[in-house]
Design a protein around this motif. Structure first.
Motif, PDB file in Angstrom:
ATOM      1  N   GLN A  92       0.805  -1.214   0.000  1.00 40.78           N
ATOM      2  CA  GLN A  92       0.000   0.000   0.000  1.00 40.78           C
ATOM      3  C   GLN A  92       0.845   1.275   0.000  1.00 40.78           C
ATOM      4  OE1 GLN A  92      -3.332   0.494  -0.106  1.00 40.78           O
ATOM      5  NE2 GLN A  92      -3.113   2.716   0.114  1.00 40.78           N
ATOM      6  N   SER A 259      -6.063  -2.288  -2.647  1.00 39.98           N
ATOM      7  CA  SER A 259      -6.923  -1.584  -3.586  1.00 39.98           C
ATOM      8  C   SER A 259      -7.060  -2.422  -4.849  1.00 39.98           C
ATOM      9  CB  SER A 259      -6.339  -0.206  -3.943  1.00 39.98           C
ATOM     10  OG  SER A 259      -5.262  -0.350  -4.861  1.00 39.98           O
ATOM     11  N   GLU A 261      -5.970  -1.730  -7.608  1.00 40.71           N
ATOM     12  CA  GLU A 261      -4.745  -1.608  -8.391  1.00 40.71           C
ATOM     13  C   GLU A 261      -3.688  -2.632  -7.973  1.00 40.71           C
ATOM     14  OE1 GLU A 261      -3.427   2.378  -7.978  1.00 40.71           O
ATOM     15  OE2 GLU A 261      -5.122   3.244  -9.086  1.00 40.71           O
TER      16      GLU A 261
END
Length: 307
Positions: A92, A259, A261
């Protein structure tokens, strides 16, 4: 030492895995709900971090245990800014931008925070700083010295990036004599290129081995995330490889997708499976093992006679 063999442990964890439906939807299971600490205890740590203008991996890495750890007045300090020069597909922490210049006052700021929190055990980690000539190794040493100046009795664990395998950088950090040198191998050999962009399996093993060569008294530690599609046999192989280079402390936890992504979760491992993985590690010979869904690299570091 356990009476059950490693082969039997491997069979047990595979049998547990077979009870899961192949069509199971990967929703967040109930056993992955983090503990919630008291608001006033959590805010104490957050206020000190904000006041000092420093960073923690608890916040930057969205650690699921940060409320629990903050309630215990502890945190893992993230050195050298919140921006990493690597782009690992699981992490992250911010990346892809120009990192900030080093803050020369950061060591003293972290030391002040440690002193205010009254910590006796501290974990220092950092983003990768491939842009720096010593990749930040000297900054680790300065921070360790600043902490010890205020709290001489404190025990300090470092969790370093791979320093691109530079032995001089490793030696610099080892010279500061941390009680534990942690470097995470993160995943099994087959998945390194997918999960850890820019890192290498053998390089990580060599780092831990070199630490023990430089100072056999320093505990070496590593961590694994599961949930990327690895097999039990691959995890056991990684444990064996870590043990062979002198690593005796290990954490195993569930990968949680930060996320859309980031890499998707391939599997949520069951609590019973984590218990079996922990049993395998103990059978191999690890003297300290934490294996559980929410376990992270510095989770309850320094407890249970680990060091």
């Amino acid at each position: 030492m356990l009476s059950i063999s490693i082969d039997e442990l491997l069979k047990n964890v595979k049998d547990i895995a077979k009870t899961r439906s192949a069509t199971e939807v990967l929703r967040l299971p109930k056993w992955l709900q983090p503990k919630i600490g008291k608001v006033n205890e959590i805010s104490t740590v957050q206020q000190i971090i904000k006041q000092k203008g420093i960073h923690t991996i608890c916040e930057e890495g969205r650690c699921p245990n940060r409320a629990e750890c903050y309630a215990q007045k502890t945190a893992t300090f993230l050195l050298m800014g919140p921006t990493c020069t690597r782009s690992c597909a699981f992490c992250q922490v911010d990346k892809g931008h120009q990192p900030m210049p080093l803050d020369p006052r950061e060591p003293s700021k972290v030391a002040d925070a440690v002193n205010l929190l009254g910590l006796d055990y501290v974990v220092l980690t950092s983003v990768a700083r491939d842009d720096l000539s010593d990749q930040g190794a000297g900054h680790f040493v300065e921070t360790i010295a600043a902490i010890r100046h205020l709290r001489p009795q404190v025990k300090i664990e470092v969790l370093t990036p791979d320093f691109r395998g530079d032995r001089d950088c490793i030696a610099t950090v080892v010279s500061a004599n941390p009680v534990c040198y942690n470097h995470n191998i993160e995943t099994v050999r087959r998945l390194q290129g997918v999960v850890r962009r820019g890192a290498k399996y053998e390089r990580s093993l060599s780092i831990l081995q070199h630490v023990k060569t430089l100072n056999p008294e320093i505990t070496t530690k590593s961590g694994l995330m599961v949930g990327h599609g690895e097999t039990v046999d691959e995890i056991a192989e990684t444990m064996h490889d870590l043990y062979k280079v002198g690593c005796r402390s290990l954490t195993v936890g569930q990968y949680l997708r930060p996320s859309l992504e980031h890499l998707p979760v391939q599997k949520y491992w069951l609590p019973d499976e984590f218990a079996q993985l922990g049993a395998i590690a103990r059978q191999i010979g690890f003297t300290h093992i934490r294996s559980g869904p929410l376990v992270r690299s510095s989770y309850h570091a320094g407890e249970d006679g680990q060091l």
